[in-house]
Every structure is written in C-alpha cells, then in structure tokens.
Scaffold this active site. Structure first.
Site, short mmCIF file in Angstrom:
data_model
loop_
_atom_site.label_atom_id
_atom_site.label_comp_id
_atom_site.label_asym_id
_atom_site.label_seq_id
_atom_site.Cartn_x
_atom_site.Cartn_y
_atom_site.Cartn_z
N SER A 146 -12.26 11.26 2.67
CA SER A 146 -10.91 10.75 2.50
C SER A 146 -10.58 10.62 1.02
CB SER A 146 -10.78 9.37 3.16
OG SER A 146 -11.00 9.45 4.54
N GLY A 174 -7.26 9.41 0.07
CA GLY A 174 -6.01 8.67 0.02
C GLY A 174 -4.81 9.59 0.07
N GLY A 218 -8.73 5.50 7.93
CA GLY A 218 -10.03 6.16 8.06
C GLY A 218 -10.56 6.12 9.48
N ASP A 219 -10.32 5.02 10.19
CA ASP A 219 -10.77 4.91 11.57
C ASP A 219 -10.05 5.91 12.46
OD1 ASP A 219 -12.25 2.74 10.64
OD2 ASP A 219 -10.64 1.33 11.09
N GLY A 260 -4.97 13.50 0.42
CA GLY A 260 -5.41 14.19 1.62
C GLY A 260 -6.89 14.01 1.88
#
Length: 310
Positions: free
Chosen positions: A216, A218, A247-248, A221
């Site tokens: 990740s 942010g 993120g989950d 992308g």
C-alpha cells in the site's frame, strides 16, 4: 471458505467532530462502537460481498461483552475464544473539516499460553475447510515469538493460501514462515527491512519466502510484487475520507479472489485497489462503498520488470 484470525482484537470507538483543535474540548454526537481489529474488518468486507467467512479472535472483560454483542448482530460467522484480559479499545476521531482521522490504539494484553493454545486449536479446526487463511493485525505485547509462524504453518499444513497483514519484526517472521501473501504499507516495509527503496524491501520479503507482496502506498496507489513482475495501480484522483479500513479491504479483495482460484497479480491488484479506495469513502472500517465497481473501472494498471528501479 475464508478464515480470518485477529490476534489482538479491539472494541472500535468512533466519533465524528466538526474540527479537532489540540488542547480543546470537543462535542460530538453519540459515537459508534463495534467489534474490530484488522481480521474482523477483513471478514466484514468479504462477508458483505458474498464470501463464506469465519472470523476467529479472543474476547474478555467488560469491553469484551460489548464486543461480543455487536459481533453477534453483524452477520459474520465467528468463533470467540474467552480470555481473562479485557479486550482492548481503539479510538478514532474523525475531523469532518479536514476529512482525516486521528486514531489512538490501546496495545492490548497478552493471553496466557493455555489461551493461545485454544486459539491455535480453533484455527486448526477451521483451516481444514479453508481455501484462504488471513492473519491480520498486531500481536499483543509479550505474544510468543513463534505465534505467527505457528499460525502460518497451520494454514499451510491444511493446504490453505495464507495472507498475513502485520508489521514490525512479525512481518519478517511471516516471510520466513512462507506466507503466500504479505500486505505491508510503505512505512511498515521500510521499518521491518531497514530498506528505504520499496522494491528492494519487497524483494527481501520474497527472498525470505513470501510469494506475493501487496504494498500500500496511500494516495499513490498500490504495488503487487512477485519474482516475475512489478504491477502498479493508481486512481485518477485521490479520495478523502476515513482510511482506517482501507488496507483491510485490500486484504479482503485478495482473499476473496484467491479463494475463487484467481492468482493473477494484476487482477488481484485492481480489485484490492478498488476495495481499498471504496473503504475510504465509508465512515467505519469493515465496509466498502457500493461504487467500487466504478472505481475499479477507472484504475490504471502498469506492469514492469522486477529488476527495474522504483
């Protein structure tokens, strides 16, 4: 079936305030309390999108009672292992003026050796029917050094794909244990590996034994990195909102596709980016906005040789 494990669950408390001013008193409408922790957020997103999910975690104390009651009404199938220590709390303050979120996470209390064994036994039982095992979130202070490796080994022995979303030394341990997928963010990757270059950090995790790195970045992308390719995704514009469950949601996307037999990194990355972005648009972690199909359509995907510099 997808089995999620949350080693350090939390009762998530969320308040929306007009604007956060340091040192000031703030007023808010009644907050929202829900059973949280990264693995449970993954389970909520996957279940809402039609996946067969079982969430496994611990619960204890008076906060655990509220945690259990909320989870019972969520529709997510779950197994709760009773522990003596109270379930920790996580506080999110959403600044509506700035569109960002300030989070305070209690560290949690380590279960006893016997309680951990009960967790491992529950995971082993569920993993027998699992296509994907997801291990998400922090470990409580004092957790056994080999806990993550044991959980990964349970999944691998059962023939499941193992996805781990963790940080710190545990990220390296997950790679060493041969996790199928790791999903750090850029800061977590640099902290764990000591390498500032994200591609070099990802290559270190691959060298240690991981199969796919979902990184990740942010607003920039995500990356999907394997030994054969580096795949990049980006949205046409940054989104503002609550990023706590982004993120989950990406992990949930990966788990759902892999449980369906899809292994193509570009396809996984596209869906993970879309669900992650759609999570930012929702007020609470564990949910994605129904516009994710439109977001997915607008995502740009590029593929390059893994030996190229970042």
């Amino acid at each position: 079936m997808i089995v999620t494990v949350t080693p350090n669950p939390a009762l998530d408390l969320t308040w929306h305030v007009a604007q956060i001013t340091p040192g000031a008193t703030h007023r808010a409408e009644t907050g929202v309390a829900r059973a949280g922790g990264k693995g449970l957020n993954v389970a909520r997103v996957a279940q809402a999108q039609g996946a067969d999910v079982v969430a496994i975690t611990t619960v204890g104390g008076t906060t655990g009672e509220e945690f259990s009651a909320e989870l019972a009404g969520s529709g997510v199938r779950h197994v709760l292992v009773p522990v003596a220590a109270a379930t920790r709390r996580s506080i999110a303050l959403v600044d509506e003026a700035l569109g960002d979120t300030t989070i305070v996470n209690e560290r949690g209390v380590n279960p006893s050796a016997a309680e951990w064994q009960t967790v491992l036994d529950a995971v082993a039982e569920a993993a027998r029917s699992a296509g994907v095992l997801v291990i998400s979130g922090s470990l409580p202070p004092g957790a056994p050094d080999d806990l993550l490796a044991r959980l990964i080994r349970i999944g691998r022995d059962a023939g499941a794909i193992v996805i781990a979303d963790t940080s710190g030394p545990a990220l390296l341990q997950a790679a060493d244990a041969g996790a199928s997928v790791l999903k750090p963010n850029q800061a977590e990757l640099a902290e764990a590996t000591g390498l500032d270059d994200p591609l070099e950090g990802a290559r270190e995790l691959l060298r240690r034994g991981a199969g796919l790195i979902l990184l990740s970045r942010g607003a920039d992308g995500m990356l999907a990195i394997t030994g054969d390719a580096v795949v990049r995704s980006s949205l046409p514009a940054a989104l503002s909102g609550n990023p706590t469950g982004a993120g989950d949601a990406a992990v949930a996307a990966c788990a759902v596709l892999m449980d369906a037999g899809i292994r193509n990194p570009a396809q996984i990355l596209r869906r993970a980016t879309a669900w992650s972005a759609a999570a930012v648009l929702m007020p609470l972690a564990g949910e994605i906005h129904p516009s994710w199909n439109d977001l997915e359509h607008d995502i740009a995907i590029t593929t390059s040789d893994p030996k190229e510099p970042s």
